[in-house]
Design a protein around this motif. Sequence first.
Motif, PDB file in Angstrom:
ATOM      1  N   ASP A  14      20.828  40.070  52.994  1.00 35.80           N
ATOM      2  CA  ASP A  14      20.985  41.217  52.101  1.00 35.80           C
ATOM      3  C   ASP A  14      22.410  41.727  52.172  1.00 35.80           C
ATOM      4  OD1 ASP A  14      20.598  43.323  50.401  1.00 35.80           O
ATOM      5  OD2 ASP A  14      19.651  44.596  51.889  1.00 35.80           O
ATOM      6  N   ARG A  15      23.263  41.189  51.308  1.00 33.37           N
ATOM      7  CA  ARG A  15      24.648  41.623  51.314  1.00 33.37           C
ATOM      8  C   ARG A  15      24.948  42.314  49.991  1.00 33.37           C
ATOM      9  NH1 ARG A  15      24.701  36.279  49.710  1.00 33.37           N
ATOM     10  NH2 ARG A  15      26.258  35.981  48.133  1.00 33.37           N
ATOM     11  N   GLY A  16      24.686  43.581  49.956  1.00 27.33           N
ATOM     12  CA  GLY A  16      24.914  44.345  48.742  1.00 27.33           C
ATOM     13  C   GLY A  16      26.362  44.770  48.616  1.00 27.33           C
ATOM     14  N   PRO A  17      26.789  45.108  47.400  1.00 28.11           N
ATOM     15  CA  PRO A  17      28.172  45.557  47.222  1.00 28.11           C
ATOM     16  C   PRO A  17      28.372  46.912  47.899  1.00 28.11           C
ATOM     17  CG  PRO A  17      26.938  45.817  45.197  1.00 28.11           C
ATOM     18  CD  PRO A  17      26.041  45.114  46.173  1.00 28.11           C
ATOM     19  N   ASP A  18      29.556  47.111  48.455  1.00 21.58           N
ATOM     20  CA  ASP A  18      29.850  48.397  49.053  1.00 21.58           C
ATOM     21  C   ASP A  18      30.962  49.076  48.265  1.00 21.58           C
ATOM     22  OD1 ASP A  18      32.215  47.165  49.828  1.00 21.58           O
ATOM     23  OD2 ASP A  18      31.552  46.846  51.877  1.00 21.58           O
ATOM     24  N   ASP A  20      34.002  49.682  48.982  1.00 19.66           N
ATOM     25  CA  ASP A  20      35.306  49.033  49.028  1.00 19.66           C
ATOM     26  C   ASP A  20      35.449  47.975  47.938  1.00 19.66           C
ATOM     27  OD1 ASP A  20      36.166  50.528  51.209  1.00 19.66           O
ATOM     28  OD2 ASP A  20      35.386  49.065  52.650  1.00 19.66           O
ATOM     29  N   ILE A  21      34.436  47.140  47.744  1.00 18.83           N
ATOM     30  CA  ILE A  21      34.543  46.096  46.726  1.00 18.83           C
ATOM     31  C   ILE A  21      34.489  46.694  45.325  1.00 18.83           C
ATOM     32  CG2 ILE A  21      32.093  45.435  46.637  1.00 18.83           C
ATOM     33  CD1 ILE A  21      35.150  43.110  46.300  1.00 18.83           C
ATOM     34  N   VAL A  22      33.686  47.732  45.146  1.00 15.55           N
ATOM     35  CA  VAL A  22      33.622  48.399  43.842  1.00 15.55           C
ATOM     36  C   VAL A  22      35.006  48.943  43.488  1.00 15.55           C
ATOM     37  CG1 VAL A  22      32.629  50.351  42.591  1.00 15.55           C
ATOM     38  CG2 VAL A  22      31.158  48.884  43.966  1.00 15.55           C
ATOM     39  N   ASP A  23      35.689  49.549  44.453  1.00 13.92           N
ATOM     40  CA  ASP A  23      37.030  50.092  44.229  1.00 13.92           C
ATOM     41  C   ASP A  23      38.027  48.976  43.921  1.00 13.92           C
ATOM     42  OD1 ASP A  23      39.103  52.197  44.300  1.00 13.92           O
ATOM     43  OD2 ASP A  23      39.761  51.137  46.119  1.00 13.92           O
ATOM     44  N   TRP A  24      37.971  47.866  44.693  1.00 16.06           N
ATOM     45  CA  TRP A  24      38.883  46.740  44.471  1.00 16.06           C
ATOM     46  C   TRP A  24      38.694  46.169  43.066  1.00 16.06           C
ATOM     47  CZ3 TRP A  24      38.620  41.576  43.282  1.00 16.06           C
ATOM     48  CH2 TRP A  24      39.754  40.810  43.533  1.00 16.06           C
ATOM     49  N   VAL A  25      37.438  45.981  42.660  1.00 10.36           N
ATOM     50  CA  VAL A  25      37.145  45.438  41.327  1.00 10.36           C
ATOM     51  C   VAL A  25      37.684  46.373  40.247  1.00 10.36           C
ATOM     52  CG1 VAL A  25      35.269  44.965  39.703  1.00 10.36           C
ATOM     53  CG2 VAL A  25      35.169  44.032  42.019  1.00 10.36           C
ATOM     54  N   ARG A  26      37.429  47.668  40.371  1.00  9.84           N
ATOM     55  CA  ARG A  26      37.910  48.624  39.354  1.00  9.84           C
ATOM     56  C   ARG A  26      39.429  48.605  39.240  1.00  9.84           C
ATOM     57  NH1 ARG A  26      33.806  53.303  41.018  1.00  9.84           N
ATOM     58  NH2 ARG A  26      32.084  52.675  39.682  1.00  9.84           N
ATOM     59  N   HIS A  91      41.472  42.373  49.118  1.00  9.28           N
ATOM     60  CA  HIS A  91      40.041  42.157  48.863  1.00  9.28           C
ATOM     61  C   HIS A  91      39.239  42.483  50.123  1.00  9.28           C
ATOM     62  CE1 HIS A  91      36.294  40.317  47.687  1.00  9.28           C
ATOM     63  NE2 HIS A  91      36.798  40.027  46.494  1.00  9.28           N
ATOM     64  N   PRO A  92      38.216  43.329  50.019  1.00 11.77           N
ATOM     65  CA  PRO A  92      37.392  43.657  51.184  1.00 11.77           C
ATOM     66  C   PRO A  92      36.752  42.440  51.849  1.00 11.77           C
ATOM     67  CG  PRO A  92      36.999  45.231  49.451  1.00 11.77           C
ATOM     68  CD  PRO A  92      37.862  44.145  48.858  1.00 11.77           C
ATOM     69  N   GLY A  93      36.580  41.355  51.104  1.00 14.40           N
ATOM     70  CA  GLY A  93      36.031  40.136  51.690  1.00 14.40           C
ATOM     71  C   GLY A  93      36.941  39.504  52.731  1.00 14.40           C
TER      72      GLY A  93
END
Length: 114
Positions: A14-18, A20-26, A91-93
């Motif tokens: 279960d690796r849901g978006p957090d 940090d990634i939402v901010d990076w994508v935006r 990238h948070p990844g």
Amino acid sequence: MRYLLLVIEPDVPDRGPDADIVDWVRRHDADGSRVLGERLRPAADVRRVRVRDGSTLVTDGPFTESKEVIGGFDLIEAPDLDAALAIAAEHPGAWGGGTVEVHPFWPTDGVGPE
């Protein structure tokens, strides 16, 4: 030039978006550097396809060769490799236990690599 960012992470169910990634994508959608990106399903849903001697072989995941999986990808546009690496480093990844691989595209218009 276009680059494929492969987000390599431990295979967890279960690796849901957090945030940090939402901010990076935006941010990178807004500045035009991110062309496309998606999360990928867990390794148990992956299939490998090989053709050997005319026969198609399909192997179900997960694959024991690795404890990591490609968790997602982003296609970015950057003026050069240094700029692509800077975007990947944000990238948070790439933080913590993950890795982001940066793959330059090879032109398919008959021109060799740069």
